[in-house]
Design an enzyme around this catalytic site. Structure first.
Site, PDB file in Angstrom:
ATOM      1  N   GLU A 231       9.138  -3.733  -3.273  1.00 52.59           N
ATOM      2  CA  GLU A 231       8.107  -3.882  -2.234  1.00 52.59           C
ATOM      3  C   GLU A 231       8.588  -4.905  -1.216  1.00 52.59           C
ATOM      4  O   GLU A 231       9.328  -5.813  -1.565  1.00 52.59           O
ATOM      5  CB  GLU A 231       6.806  -4.460  -2.820  1.00 52.59           C
ATOM      6  CG  GLU A 231       6.145  -3.666  -3.895  1.00 52.59           C
ATOM      7  CD  GLU A 231       5.237  -4.565  -4.765  1.00 52.59           C
ATOM      8  OE1 GLU A 231       4.395  -5.291  -4.205  1.00 52.59           O
ATOM      9  OE2 GLU A 231       5.411  -4.534  -5.986  1.00 52.59           O
TER      10      GLU A 231
ATOM     11  N   LYS B 128       8.284  -8.267   0.907  1.00 51.27           N
ATOM     12  CA  LYS B 128       7.584  -9.536   0.669  1.00 51.27           C
ATOM     13  C   LYS B 128       6.909  -9.924   1.977  1.00 51.27           C
ATOM     14  O   LYS B 128       7.537 -10.416   2.908  1.00 51.27           O
ATOM     15  CB  LYS B 128       8.568 -10.619   0.225  1.00 51.27           C
ATOM     16  CG  LYS B 128       7.885 -11.914  -0.167  1.00 51.27           C
ATOM     17  CD  LYS B 128       8.861 -12.873  -0.814  1.00 51.27           C
ATOM     18  CE  LYS B 128       8.177 -14.117  -1.359  1.00 51.27           C
ATOM     19  NZ  LYS B 128       7.483 -14.892  -0.352  1.00 51.27           N
TER      20      LYS B 128
ATOM     21  N   ASP C  11       4.757 -11.792   4.723  1.00 50.89           N
ATOM     22  CA  ASP C  11       4.650 -13.212   5.020  1.00 50.89           C
ATOM     23  C   ASP C  11       3.229 -13.545   5.444  1.00 50.89           C
ATOM     24  O   ASP C  11       2.892 -13.550   6.621  1.00 50.89           O
ATOM     25  CB  ASP C  11       5.651 -13.585   6.118  1.00 50.89           C
ATOM     26  CG  ASP C  11       6.097 -15.017   5.995  1.00 50.89           C
ATOM     27  OD1 ASP C  11       5.685 -15.678   5.017  1.00 50.89           O
ATOM     28  OD2 ASP C  11       6.844 -15.484   6.863  1.00 50.89           O
TER      29      ASP C  11
ATOM     30  N   TYR D   9      -0.541  -6.155  -4.187  1.00 52.30           N
ATOM     31  CA  TYR D   9       0.744  -6.052  -4.888  1.00 52.30           C
ATOM     32  C   TYR D   9       0.666  -6.317  -6.390  1.00 52.30           C
ATOM     33  O   TYR D   9       1.698  -6.429  -7.037  1.00 52.30           O
ATOM     34  CB  TYR D   9       1.816  -6.941  -4.241  1.00 52.30           C
ATOM     35  CG  TYR D   9       1.459  -8.410  -4.129  1.00 52.30           C
ATOM     36  CD1 TYR D   9       1.242  -9.182  -5.268  1.00 52.30           C
ATOM     37  CD2 TYR D   9       1.363  -9.017  -2.878  1.00 52.30           C
ATOM     38  CE1 TYR D   9       0.934 -10.530  -5.163  1.00 52.30           C
ATOM     39  CE2 TYR D   9       1.058 -10.366  -2.773  1.00 52.30           C
ATOM     40  CZ  TYR D   9       0.830 -11.117  -3.913  1.00 52.30           C
ATOM     41  OH  TYR D   9       0.524 -12.436  -3.813  1.00 52.30           O
TER      42      TYR D   9
ATOM     43  N   LYS E 114      15.377 -12.841  -0.623  1.00 50.81           N
ATOM     44  CA  LYS E 114      14.988 -13.307   0.710  1.00 50.81           C
ATOM     45  C   LYS E 114      15.930 -12.815   1.806  1.00 50.81           C
ATOM     46  O   LYS E 114      17.129 -12.663   1.587  1.00 50.81           O
ATOM     47  CB  LYS E 114      14.967 -14.837   0.734  1.00 50.81           C
ATOM     48  CG  LYS E 114      13.918 -15.471  -0.156  1.00 50.81           C
ATOM     49  CD  LYS E 114      12.544 -15.258   0.409  1.00 50.81           C
ATOM     50  CE  LYS E 114      11.572 -16.374   0.293  1.00 50.81           C
ATOM     51  NZ  LYS E 114      11.693 -17.648   0.729  1.00 50.81           N
TER      52      LYS E 114
ATOM     53  N   CYS F 100      14.817 -31.320  43.153  1.00 53.70           N
ATOM     54  CA  CYS F 100      15.441 -30.115  42.607  1.00 53.70           C
ATOM     55  C   CYS F 100      16.841 -30.462  42.087  1.00 53.70           C
ATOM     56  O   CYS F 100      17.639 -31.074  42.802  1.00 53.70           O
ATOM     57  CB  CYS F 100      15.523 -29.056  43.694  1.00 53.70           C
ATOM     58  SG  CYS F 100      16.535 -27.654  43.223  1.00 53.70           S
TER      59      CYS F 100
ATOM     60  N   CYS G  57      19.430 -28.663  44.659  1.00 56.07           N
ATOM     61  CA  CYS G  57      19.571 -29.000  46.086  1.00 56.07           C
ATOM     62  C   CYS G  57      18.965 -30.345  46.460  1.00 56.07           C
ATOM     63  O   CYS G  57      19.127 -30.802  47.587  1.00 56.07           O
ATOM     64  CB  CYS G  57      18.936 -27.916  46.947  1.00 56.07           C
ATOM     65  SG  CYS G  57      17.136 -27.934  46.888  1.00 56.07           S
TER      66      CYS G  57
ATOM     67  N   CYS H 287      10.673 -25.710  43.604  1.00 53.14           N
ATOM     68  CA  CYS H 287      11.510 -26.458  44.546  1.00 53.14           C
ATOM     69  C   CYS H 287      11.146 -25.953  45.935  1.00 53.14           C
ATOM     70  O   CYS H 287      11.135 -24.741  46.177  1.00 53.14           O
ATOM     71  CB  CYS H 287      12.984 -26.177  44.251  1.00 53.14           C
ATOM     72  SG  CYS H 287      14.057 -26.485  45.659  1.00 53.14           S
TER      73      CYS H 287
ATOM     74  N   CYS I  24      18.118 -24.208  49.221  1.00 52.76           N
ATOM     75  CA  CYS I  24      18.485 -24.539  47.842  1.00 52.76           C
ATOM     76  C   CYS I  24      19.505 -23.512  47.353  1.00 52.76           C
ATOM     77  O   CYS I  24      19.241 -22.304  47.369  1.00 52.76           O
ATOM     78  CB  CYS I  24      17.239 -24.522  46.967  1.00 52.76           C
ATOM     79  SG  CYS I  24      17.596 -24.653  45.206  1.00 52.76           S
TER      80      CYS I  24
HETATM   81  S1  IVH Z   1       4.297 -10.831  -6.580  1.00 51.64           S
HETATM   82  C1  IVH Z   1       3.865 -13.041 -10.352  1.00 51.64           C
HETATM   83  N1  IVH Z   1       4.708  -9.251  -4.533  1.00 51.64           N
HETATM   84  O1  IVH Z   1       5.085 -14.258  -2.262  1.00 51.64           O
HETATM   85  C2  IVH Z   1       4.157 -12.383  -9.088  1.00 51.64           C
HETATM   86  N2  IVH Z   1       4.289 -11.536  -4.118  1.00 51.64           N
HETATM   87  O2  IVH Z   1       6.552 -16.583  -3.722  1.00 51.64           O
HETATM   88  C3  IVH Z   1       3.493 -13.046  -7.956  1.00 51.64           C
HETATM   89  N3  IVH Z   1       4.224 -12.135  -1.746  1.00 51.64           N
HETATM   90  O3  IVH Z   1       2.476 -16.077  -3.665  1.00 51.64           O
HETATM   91  C4  IVH Z   1       3.686 -12.490  -6.650  1.00 51.64           C
HETATM   92  N4  IVH Z   1       4.593 -10.114  -0.974  1.00 51.64           N
HETATM   93  O4  IVH Z   1       1.937 -14.632  -1.697  1.00 51.64           O
HETATM   94  C5  IVH Z   1       4.450 -10.511  -4.946  1.00 51.64           C
HETATM   95  N5  IVH Z   1       5.018  -7.728  -2.807  1.00 51.64           N
HETATM   96  C6  IVH Z   1       4.772  -8.975  -3.222  1.00 51.64           C
HETATM   97  C7  IVH Z   1       4.597 -10.039  -2.322  1.00 51.64           C
HETATM   98  C8  IVH Z   1       4.365 -11.317  -2.816  1.00 51.64           C
HETATM   99  C9  IVH Z   1       4.358 -11.384  -0.664  1.00 51.64           C
HETATM  100  C10 IVH Z   1       3.998 -13.591  -1.754  1.00 51.64           C
HETATM  101  C11 IVH Z   1       2.813 -14.003  -2.567  1.00 51.64           C
HETATM  102  C12 IVH Z   1       3.330 -14.992  -3.555  1.00 51.64           C
HETATM  103  C13 IVH Z   1       4.658 -15.389  -3.006  1.00 51.64           C
HETATM  104  C14 IVH Z   1       5.619 -15.646  -4.105  1.00 51.64           C
END
Ligand code: IVH
Length: 785
Positions: A121, A123, A125, A233, A321, A415, A418, A445, A451
């Site tokens: 999945e 991650k 933000d 998730y 990451k 400026c 100039c 300016c 200029c």
């Molecule tokens: S799983 C035990 N899945 O990332 C598993 N986390 O550093 C817990 N996050 O606090 C999290 N997308 O806020 C999981 N697909 C995803 C995620 C996800 C974002 C965030 C979540 C968590 C942090 C973990």
């Protein structure tokens, strides 16, 4: 105390502070990547000195305590964090630990190991949220807090559109705690910041901060207006198991109405995980939301149980990451660049830093308001953000790291190119019949073509393809011509000789002759092209065309008053002032005179545009004066009653009251009691008359218009414009608009709900247009819609 112990205590204090800012205040002052770095440094030191590990170390817990203003919530099943992988080797290491932990064959360089099934999945933000459903009903929403205790944000989560308040379908466990991320899309974030800027509110550095700041609002009405989204998730507390795999669980949750990621996939073994990581990484910029990595989880729930947990993270999941899009660096200096219109723009010179794989050494600061908003000082440590392909931006100052010798950013008085005076632009707004002038965000300016920076840009613009279209003169050659003193105004281009050019870098005999004939060939520009080439601030190609088409001659464009210019479609008061003051400037006047002297012959000059000429009626003119509380209807009544501006200005009270209700009548008297307003109105009226577009000459103008002599009827409701506007537009083409249909009617415009008039038109066999056809007709006749 040893050095290691000292550093450990220092790092803990710093991390605690950052945790508090991140998790409690939603105001992180360093990017995640820096936090991770400090965290890893502490982890490494503690690993090397296990006797120094204490239970209160940030490595032993997640985040910190919740804000007191929300009620606290205890998480029955702790909300954990994830381990991070940055390199492919970290991922292979993770896979090896999982495989070993499950007693499966590990394999070697040549393969042979068992392929563990992982779910993949993105991650997201945003921020982690727990949603508790009792008998299918959402009863509580909570933040993660420190993982054990979070905050009750039930009222807030209920405002997030894609969180179901009741589960769909049947078969859900009596108690079901759903976990996921609340986040803000990139588009939502941009929109929110734009509105915040407009209303003078706080803007956010990135979508994550915006989501956190929006969700953790004590006033949930604010949350409701923020573009938040949820993506599920995982699950927390449940009264009965759902499926045997993680993906099975998510699919079931989806069936119950919970949003899950569109990017959810199953990977068979680590190689497929790595391929997923690469694929999402390539599409990262195109995704509608921000992600900072991908998450891999062992798919089998039984295997997850077997693997269990370490202190703060599950052994069965990892976050792989992406390179961070934010980085810390130092602001070495702020320099000022001068653009074509003289705008003096601050540019950040940074200590070079790699952000998401690209070295960044400069960032735009837009204008001085932005510098003030950021509270930026030279010497500051700043957060740089490089989202997608956009120019890097400074998003935040890390105040804690401000050095004692930090210097304020000052706009230069002179400026940098100039030495001319730099002045702050003014914003002219009109409200309640008065012009109000306020300070703009842009500094300029005043040197104009004196200029060097503006001159170079002005000439580059002047010769460009859509302007005078002089081929063979690139940016570098323009710079040379200016630097050598051969050209100090666009007019000088027309005095260039063969000897001047042939010595320039990159020029030879043939190219010099070519350039000279290109210059010669540009001597008969159309009026619109010429106006555009002048490079008047805020006047792009479209406005230049409107000016040319409406006013018909350079002479009229040059002396048009701002009040007259506002008659032009899409020309507001601010642009009108820019145009007016450009032509009032003595230096600009000289350049234009010189150009004409060098034999420039402007084409397409002639009469006033018919559409523009007919756009003046006395009522319309009075409306343009923006007399407080007098709208177009009131202005029309004044016109009908008094027949002239003089008539209105000298009307007595009784007559005025016959035309208008008391409040409006009062307002008209008050307006014309001001000498300044009277003069302004008279000057504009006189100029309109000079231009031959006065209402007294309306008849004459009408004769030449395409619909002169025709009678049109409007019926039914129009959706794209009001009937009044439609009437104005028809009249601007010379038509008369009547209220009833007869054999003499030329055409009927019928919107939805048209009744007897349409029937009659059909009986008489008249031409009938629906609104779409009508709009097309107007466009065909050059009337803007
Ligand atoms: S799983 C035990 N899945 O990332 C598993 N986390 O550093 C817990 N996050 O606090 C999290 N997308 O806020 C999981 N697909 C995803 C995620 C996800 C974002 C965030 C979540 C968590 C942090 C973990």
């Amino acid at each position: 105390m040893t050095a290691a112990k000292n550093r450990i205590l220092e790092l803990r204090a710093e991390l605690d502070q950052h945790n508090y800012r991140y998790h409690v205040l939603d105001e992180p002052s360093i990017p995640d990547i820096e936090y991770d770095r400090l965290f890893h440094e502490l982890k490494a030191l503690e690993a090397a000195n296990p006797e120094l590990v204490t239970s209160d170390s940030p490595t032993q817990r997640v985040g910190s305590a919740a804000l007191s203003a929300f009620t606290q919530v205890r998480h029955e099943v702790p909300m954990l964090s994830l381990g991070n992988a940055f390199e492919e080797t970290d991922m292979r290491e993770f896979d090896r630990r999982v495989t070993e932990g499950l007693d499966l064959p590990v394999g070697d360089l040549f393969g042979g190991g068992a392929a563990v099934e992982y779910s993949c999945e993105p991650k997201l933000d945003g921020l982690a949220v727990s949603l508790l459903y009792q008998d299918g009903v959402l009863v509580r929403g909570a933040t993660r807090g420190d993982g054990t205790t979070g905050e009750d944000i039930s009222v807030n989560v209920r405002t997030v559109r894609n969180i179901p308040l009741k589960l769909h379908g049947t078969g859900w466990p009596a108690t079901l705690e759903v976990r996921g991320e609340v986040f803000m899309s990139k588009a939502g974030f941009e929109r929110l910041n734009a509105t915040q800027l407009e209303v003078g509110g706080k803007t956010f550095a990135n979508p994550r901060n915006a989501a956190a700041g929006s969700l953790r609002q004590l006033d949930s009405k604010i949350t409701a207006n923020r573009p938040l989204e949820f993506c599920c998730y995982g699950i927390g507390q449940v009264s009965a198991d759902i499926a045997e795999t993680h993906i099975g669980n998510l699919q079931q949750l989806k069936a119950w109405g919970l949003p899950i990621s569109h990017e959810l996939k199953l990977a068979n073994g680590i190689a497929e995980c790595l391929a997923y990581y690469r694929d999402i990484g390539e599409r990262r910029n195109a995704l509608p939301y921000e992600i900072d990595g991908v998450v891999f989880k062992v798919n089998s729930i039984a295997a997850q149980r077997e693997l269990g947990f370490r202190a703060r993270e599950p052994r069965w999941a990892i976050a792989h990451k992406f390179p961070a899009m934010e980085e810390l660096t130092e602001l070495l200096d702020v320099e000022f660049q001068v653009g074509r219109t003289g705008a003096v723009t601050p540019v950040a010179r940074l200590k070079p830093v790699k952000v998401a794989g690209v070295t960044v050494a400069n960032a735009t600061l837009h204008n001085m308001d932005e510098v003030a908003r950021l509270g930026l000082m030279i010497g500051d440590t700043v957060i740089i953000r490089r989202a997608g392909d956009v120019i890097p931006q400074v998003v935040q100052v890390v105040l804690e790291r401000r050095p004692d010798n930090a210097r304020p950013v000052k706009i230069p008085e002179q400026c940098p190119v100039c030495g001319s005076h730099v002045e702050r632009t003014q914003l002219v707004k009109r409200s309640k019949g008065r012009e109000t002038i306020s300070e703009g965000a842009v500094y300029r300016c005043v040197g104009r073509l004196a200029c060097g920076a503006q001159l170079k840009q002005a000439i580059i613009h002047f010769v460009s393809r859509r302007a005078m279209d002089i081929e063979g003169l690139g940016d570098k050659s323009v710079e040379q011509l200016v630097d050598e003193g051969l050209v100090s105004s666009p007019a000088d281009l027309y005095a260039l000789k063969f000897e001047d050019i042939v010595d320039l870098e990159g020029f030879a005999e043939v190219s010099s002759n070519k350039l000279l004939s290109a210059i010669e060939g540009s001597k008969k520009p159309g009026l619109a092209r010429f106006i555009y080439a002048l490079g008047i601030p805020d006047v792009g190609e479209e406005t230049a065309k409107v000016l040319a088409r409406s006013l018909g001659s350079l002479e009229r464009v040059q002396r048009a008053l701002p009040q007259v210019l506002t008659y032009l479609p899409d020309v507001g008061l601010e642009v009108a002032h820019e145009i007016h003051s450009f032509f009032e400037d003595a230096h600009n006047q000289q350049v234009i005179a010189d150009l004409l002297k060098h034999g420039l012959q402007i084409q397409d000059q002639g009469d006033l545009g018919a559409e523009f000429a007919a756009s003046t009626t006395l009522g319309g003119f009075l409306d343009k004066l923006h007399i407080p509380s007098v709208g177009p209807g009131g202005a029309q009544k004044l016109a009908e009653k008094f027949g002239s501006l003089q008539g209105v200005m000298s009307a007595d009270w009784l007559d005025m009251r016959q035309a208008l209700p008391e409040k409006q009548a009062n307002s008209v008297r008050e307006f014309f009691a001001s000498e300044e307003n009277r003069q302004l109105a008279e000057a504009a009226e006189k100029q309109l008359a000079d231009f031959g577009m006065h209402w007294q000459s309306e008849k004459k103008v009408v004769e030449g218009l395409p619909l002169a002599g025709q009678t049109w009827v409007l019926t039914g409701s129009l959706e794209l414009m009001s009937r009044d506007v439609a009437k104005d537009k028809l009249e601007s083409l010379g038509a008369k608009v009547a209220g009833s249909v007869s054999a003499k009617t030329h055409c009927v415009v019928a919107g939805p709900g048209a009744g007897s008039k349409l029937t009659k038109a059909n009986e008489l066999g008249l031409k009938v247009l629906d609104e779409e056809a009508f709009v097309g007709f107007l466009k065909d006749h050059g009337v803007p819609v």
